[in-house]
Design an enzyme around this catalytic site. Structure first.
Site, PDB file in Angstrom:
ATOM      1  N   THR A 198      -7.970  -1.818   1.354  1.00  0.00           N
ATOM      2  CA  THR A 198      -7.346  -2.794   0.447  1.00  0.00           C
ATOM      3  C   THR A 198      -7.851  -4.217   0.686  1.00  0.00           C
ATOM      4  O   THR A 198      -8.351  -4.856  -0.253  1.00  0.00           O
ATOM      5  CB  THR A 198      -5.814  -2.711   0.556  1.00  0.00           C
ATOM      6  OG1 THR A 198      -5.414  -1.391   0.204  1.00  0.00           O
ATOM      7  CG2 THR A 198      -5.143  -3.704  -0.356  1.00  0.00           C
ATOM      8  N   SER A 205      -6.883   3.986  -1.927  1.00  0.00           N
ATOM      9  CA  SER A 205      -6.747   2.533  -1.938  1.00  0.00           C
ATOM     10  C   SER A 205      -8.052   1.826  -2.291  1.00  0.00           C
ATOM     11  O   SER A 205      -8.031   0.735  -2.869  1.00  0.00           O
ATOM     12  CB  SER A 205      -6.270   2.044  -0.570  1.00  0.00           C
ATOM     13  OG  SER A 205      -5.035   2.615  -0.235  1.00  0.00           O
ATOM     14  N   HIS A 212      -1.039   2.637  -5.112  1.00  0.00           N
ATOM     15  CA  HIS A 212      -0.763   4.027  -5.496  1.00  0.00           C
ATOM     16  C   HIS A 212       0.605   4.390  -4.955  1.00  0.00           C
ATOM     17  O   HIS A 212       1.231   3.611  -4.229  1.00  0.00           O
ATOM     18  CB  HIS A 212      -1.838   4.972  -4.937  1.00  0.00           C
ATOM     19  CG  HIS A 212      -1.988   4.865  -3.459  1.00  0.00           C
ATOM     20  ND1 HIS A 212      -1.064   5.372  -2.576  1.00  0.00           N
ATOM     21  CD2 HIS A 212      -2.935   4.255  -2.697  1.00  0.00           C
ATOM     22  CE1 HIS A 212      -1.450   5.097  -1.347  1.00  0.00           C
ATOM     23  NE2 HIS A 212      -2.574   4.412  -1.375  1.00  0.00           N
ATOM     24  N   PHE A 260      -4.739  -9.474  15.256  1.00  0.00           N
ATOM     25  CA  PHE A 260      -3.604  -9.290  16.159  1.00  0.00           C
ATOM     26  C   PHE A 260      -3.510  -7.913  16.795  1.00  0.00           C
ATOM     27  O   PHE A 260      -2.594  -7.659  17.560  1.00  0.00           O
ATOM     28  CB  PHE A 260      -2.305  -9.606  15.416  1.00  0.00           C
ATOM     29  CG  PHE A 260      -2.255 -11.006  14.880  1.00  0.00           C
ATOM     30  CD1 PHE A 260      -2.114 -12.081  15.747  1.00  0.00           C
ATOM     31  CD2 PHE A 260      -2.381 -11.259  13.523  1.00  0.00           C
ATOM     32  CE1 PHE A 260      -2.078 -13.382  15.271  1.00  0.00           C
ATOM     33  CE2 PHE A 260      -2.346 -12.552  13.031  1.00  0.00           C
ATOM     34  CZ  PHE A 260      -2.201 -13.623  13.903  1.00  0.00           C
ATOM     35  N   HIS A 295       2.428   8.608   5.135  1.00  0.00           N
ATOM     36  CA  HIS A 295       1.507   9.681   5.555  1.00  0.00           C
ATOM     37  C   HIS A 295       2.087  10.434   6.758  1.00  0.00           C
ATOM     38  O   HIS A 295       1.878  11.646   6.901  1.00  0.00           O
ATOM     39  CB  HIS A 295       0.148   9.102   5.934  1.00  0.00           C
ATOM     40  CG  HIS A 295      -0.747   8.821   4.760  1.00  0.00           C
ATOM     41  ND1 HIS A 295      -1.016   9.748   3.790  1.00  0.00           N
ATOM     42  CD2 HIS A 295      -1.459   7.714   4.417  1.00  0.00           C
ATOM     43  CE1 HIS A 295      -1.845   9.227   2.885  1.00  0.00           C
ATOM     44  NE2 HIS A 295      -2.122   7.990   3.247  1.00  0.00           N
ATOM     45  N   GLU A 350      -1.455  -7.925   1.822  1.00  0.00           N
ATOM     46  CA  GLU A 350      -1.187  -6.481   1.789  1.00  0.00           C
ATOM     47  C   GLU A 350      -0.182  -6.081   2.873  1.00  0.00           C
ATOM     48  O   GLU A 350      -0.333  -6.438   4.041  1.00  0.00           O
ATOM     49  CB  GLU A 350      -2.467  -5.678   2.027  1.00  0.00           C
ATOM     50  CG  GLU A 350      -2.220  -4.178   1.869  1.00  0.00           C
ATOM     51  CD  GLU A 350      -3.178  -3.281   2.644  1.00  0.00           C
ATOM     52  OE1 GLU A 350      -3.282  -2.105   2.300  1.00  0.00           O
ATOM     53  OE2 GLU A 350      -3.815  -3.758   3.604  1.00  0.00           O
ATOM     54  N   ASP A 377       0.846  -1.200   0.000  1.00  0.00           N
ATOM     55  CA  ASP A 377       0.000   0.000   0.000  1.00  0.00           C
ATOM     56  C   ASP A 377       0.878   1.246   0.000  1.00  0.00           C
ATOM     57  O   ASP A 377       1.638   1.476   0.935  1.00  0.00           O
ATOM     58  CB  ASP A 377      -0.905  -0.004   1.232  1.00  0.00           C
ATOM     59  CG  ASP A 377      -2.085   0.937   1.092  1.00  0.00           C
ATOM     60  OD1 ASP A 377      -1.884   2.048   0.560  1.00  0.00           O
ATOM     61  OD2 ASP A 377      -3.191   0.580   1.526  1.00  0.00           O
TER      62      ASP A 377
END
Lengths: 617, 243
Positions: A258, A195, A475, A384, A437, A428, A145
């Site tokens: 995702t 996403s 992306h 988890f 970010h 993923e 991702d």
């Protein structure tokens, strides 16, 4: 040209005549007296001159490589005293002695070069394309991702440097895949995508809007009533219908965009549990994403008549909060919050799943995970973390311990490959995106490296002749590798130029790093902090900072950014697609992102296989 | 510019007049302590409010004029966890457990719990102590770097009663206006904010189309300086991120 002319005379020729009569032949008369000699005939015309020319030939001449003389001869037909080219009737060469050079080796200087040899070897052993529809028994789709091209490059260099190499020459596991291409990532309503829209494209073969899950662009985001009729079937669903085993792994919440795009249909990516949904959407009958995961089997059978599926076999990731009721009594032993669950409908989806699948095993920590025997497990559900799983760099700080992505991948394959019909799995690495970010390259790159390790594990545990493996990103991010650092310069470090030992200074007199962001929160110097999100609780600090005494290679360093934003953003350029196995050669060139579904469908013949399993009602 | 400091004085006398309070004088009990903060800089005066909420091990700092509340709790790993509620929007942002060592310290937690850290009180000179039990009050002063501070402290309740800070022509005055010990009301305050739609900070970047979050992305999240409470080093003592 030098010419030598010789002239020769030719003699004239005189002609003679005789007489006769037609009477009776008499006797032969007596021989008369000899007549007088006639007059001399006229002189004949002069004959033509025969000319010979000699021409010196230089060394390298094609007829005399060592040089020599060319001898041309002929008649001077036009009597101009020269042997014109049209008058030459014979040519002879008188060549000087010559020892020819040995042939030139054009590649002598490059043949033994290691770069040359490595590339030549690669080219001389091309992977033969396997383009037989349905040749892939198994399909594994890895999604990093936010793993844009610059992230792949920087992760490769970092991993190489961590292994003691210079770094640039190193390869991530999927760098060595034989086929690759580029994917255009835009959403149908967004130049720079998210996403939800991108993963829907990859899983269903249809590009759609940003923010929506498993539905076409005809939908209006957030409007429950527009979902019905716009649902898209996914590769995972087709595999499920076809009788394959299916699995979903993510280091993000398993209800995040995702992973959700593999199994859910939602007008909004944020409807992860019922408390996230507007009341109107609940009333209108829309189902939250977590509930759709647990009800996947019955929902799919209800939506598509004539099929009999057994549900998703392996699910592992984070996001317990969306499966548990908002009740402290339902907390997991390693709950982060005083009340872990968010669900306001009182449902405990974990216990619902356990009731539905009595043979299934639910785990919430690393100890439970390690205890799973994959050869004797048919179904596994692992949650988890309350929210996202930890960053790989921060995994050791988890309260109860979490498995790594590579370990989850290995365990999942060992369970899924027990099905002779094969399997479909999506994996993923969800937190590359989150670290970006937060403006923390260290976190993003270490998670990307872990994804590479998970891919390597998948390659190791599967048969390449029957398993299509695709690695890609949904992306990119506004993450750059810049300046002119010398070869082997620490990728997380300050720019040190070729031949230099100290950092370069910018026009403002301060050093600068190779890695940076176009926008975001900007500079943080959090030292050994391995949780990229820790930087969010500080004010935005964009623009240039004096990094002279800052250790930019530490895990807690957040790169400088230009445009001040509360969160660094996605980027809109293409992402890489890397593939190996049957059908992998279809990954080539620059394509729309939804092509990935079609590659998987071709490789495993998913649509036809699923259609064959349908029973007419 | 260095931001001014503390404090002084006066006690809201009605606070401990009720004998029933004494039996509820448990510093861990549910409470809402409403402070009025007055700043004077020459002829200019500014007032704002801060409400300190405590309930069941959780703490909230409410800034009514800004419609923001910060809710803190220790997670099971012993790290303080922040939920920042934007009350006007009925939305909140969840921060990752702050793992930075200083933030996880008891001193930092006392700063959240009392609005003044134990270490800061210890650095002041105790002048007098009077009353008993819940009504016990202690006076403290501090002269440091040209600034003078007076604190009236309620040690049993772990509350500031009055606080005055003066440096040059700048003065800041805190007054405890009221205390609400209605456990149901306090619990309701926390429950209301717990019910707000919350978003992980790490998910903000993926929600650019959400008008609230988009505003947060573009403007940046209100973080530092929200409390307006600073120590002598200019550190915001209403927050746990001064590290």
């Amino acid at each position: 040209m030098n010419k030598f002319t010789l002239a020769l005379m030719t003699a004239a020729i005189v002609g003679l005549t005789a007489c006769d009569d037609d009477g009776k032949n008499g006797r032969n008369g007596l021989d008369g007296q000899d007549g007088q000699n006639g007059q001399n005939g006229q002189d004949g015309q002069n004959g033509l001159n025969s000319l010979i020319t000699q021409t010196a030939l230089a060394v390298g001449d094609s007829n005399c490589p060592g040089g020599g003389t060319r001898i041309d001869s002929g008649l001077d037909s036009n009597a101009n005293g020269e042997l014109d080219s049209s008058e030459i009737t014979a040519t002879k060469y008188l060549c000087d002695p010559h020892t020819p050079d040995e042939s030139v080796d054009l590649m002598a200087n490059t043949r033994n070069n290691a770069w040359f040899q490595a590339a030549a070897t690669r080219v001389s052993n091309p992977e033969a394309p396997v383009l037989t529809r349905g040749a892939a028994k198994n399909v594994i789709l890895f999604v990093g991702d936010g793993m844009g091209i610059s992230t792949v490059t920087a992760a490769r260099i970092l991993e190489g440097q961590l292994k003691g190499k210079l770094g640039e020459e190193h390869n991530l596991s999927f760098d060595l895949f034989p086929f690759s291409g580029l994917a255009k990532t835009y959403n149908t309503d967004a130049q720079t995508p998210d996403s939800a829209g991108t993963m829907t494209a990859m899983m269903s073969g249809v590009k759609t809007d940003a923010g929506v899950i498993g539905v076409s662009e005809a939908i209006e985001r957030g409007d429950c009533s527009t979902v019905a009729g716009n649902e898209l079937v996914t590769a995972l669903e087709l595999a499920e219908i076809a009788g394959k085993s299916t699995g979903i792994l993510s280091t993000a919440r398993i209800t995040h965009a995702t992973p959700a795009a593999t199994y859910a249909k939602s007008a909004d990516r944020n409807w992860e549990d019922i408390s996230d949904m507007p009341a109107a959407a609940v009333t209108a009958g829309c189902e939250d994403i977590a509930s759709q995961l647990v009800n996947f089997e019955s929902n799919l059978e209800a939506r598509i008549s004539g099929i009999d599926v057994d549900g998703i076999d392996v699910v592992m990731g984070g996001g317990r909060r969306h499966f548990l009721p908002k009740d402290a009594s339902a907390n997991s032993p390693d709950a982060l919050s005083s009340v872990e669950g968010d669900r306001t409908d009182g449902r405990n989806l974990v216990t619902e799943w356990q009731t539905q699948y009595a043979d299934g095993k639910y785990v919430f920590d690393e100890t439970g995970f390690l205890a799973i025997d994959p050869e004797n497990t048919t179904r596994l559900f692992g949650l988890f973390n309350e929210s996202h799983m930890q960053y790989e760099a921060d995994r050791n700080n988890d309260i109860a311990g979490e498995p790594s992505l590579r370990d989850m991948t290995a365990k999942a394959i060992q369970i899924l490959d027990n099905n002779p019909e094969g399997f479909f799995m999506m994996v993923e690495s969800g937190r590359i995106d989150h670290a970006h970010h937060a403006g923390n390259a260290y976190g993003a790159l270490t998670d990307a490296i872990e994804l590479s390790e998970a891919v390597a594990k998948a390659v190791e545990l599967t048969n390449p002749e029957e398993t299509l493996i695709i690695v890609t990103a949904d992306h990119s991010h506004v993450f750059t590798i810049a300046g002119y650092p010398k070869r082997g310069n620490p990728i997380l470090g300050k720019v040190v130029s070729v031949g230099k030992t100290s950092p370069e200074l910018a026009a403002d007199g301060m050093p600068y790093t190779t890695l940076g962001y176009t926008n975001g929160n900007g500079f943080r110097d959090l030292g050994d902090e391995t949780d990229a999100d820790a930087g969010y609780d500080l004010p935005i600090k964009t623009g240039r900072q004096d990094l002279l005494f800052v250790d930019t290679e530490s895990p807690g360093y957040h790169q400088e950014a230009l445009v001040p934003l509360g969160s660094e953003t996605h980027a809109g350029e293409d992402v890489g697609v890397y593939a190996k196995g049957p059908g992998a050669s279809l990954v080539s060139g620059t394509n729309e992102q939804n092509l990935i579904f079609h590659v998987m469908d071709y490789a495993a013949d998913l649509v036809n296989a699923a259609n064959a399993k349908q029973v007419a009602p | 510019m260095p931001i001014p400091h503390f404090y002084t004085l006066l006690l809201s006398l009605t606070l401990l007049a009720n004998p029933a309070i004494a039996e509820r004088c448990n510093s861990d009990a549910a409470i809402a302590a409403h402070y009025r903060i007055t700043e004077k800089q020459g002829p200019q005066t500014r007032q704002r409010d801060l409400v300190l909420w405590r309930h069941d091990g959780r703490i909230a700092h409410q800034y009514p004029q800004r419609d923001i509340t910060e809710l803190w709790e220790y997670n099971t790993a012993g790290h303080p966890r922040l939920l920042r509620s934007f009350d006007a929007y009925q939305r909140s942002i969840e921060y990752a457990p702050n793992e930075i060592p200083n933030a996880a310290s008891a001193d930092d937690w006392s700063r959240k719990q009392q609005l003044i850290a134990n270490s800061q009180i210890a650095a002041m000179q105790q002048q007098a102590s009077r009353g008993e039990g819940c009504e016990q009050r202690s006076d403290y002063t501090l002269d440091e770097n040209g600034a003078h501070s007076d604190l009236q402290w309620l040690p049993q309740q772990r509350l500031i009663a009055e606080l005055h800070y003066q440096r040059g022509n700048y003065e800041e005055h805190w007054t405890l206006m009221s205390v609400n010990r209605d456990a149901k009301a306090v619990a309701a305050f926390f429950a209301e904010r717990d019910a707000f739609q919350s978003t992980d900070y790490s998910d903000i970047g993926d929600n650019e189309s959400d008008p609230f979050l988009s505003k947060m992305i573009n403007l940046g999240f209100i973080s530092h300086g929200a409390s307006g409470i600073y120590n002598s080093q200019g550190q915001d003592i209403g927050h746990g991120h001064n590290h």
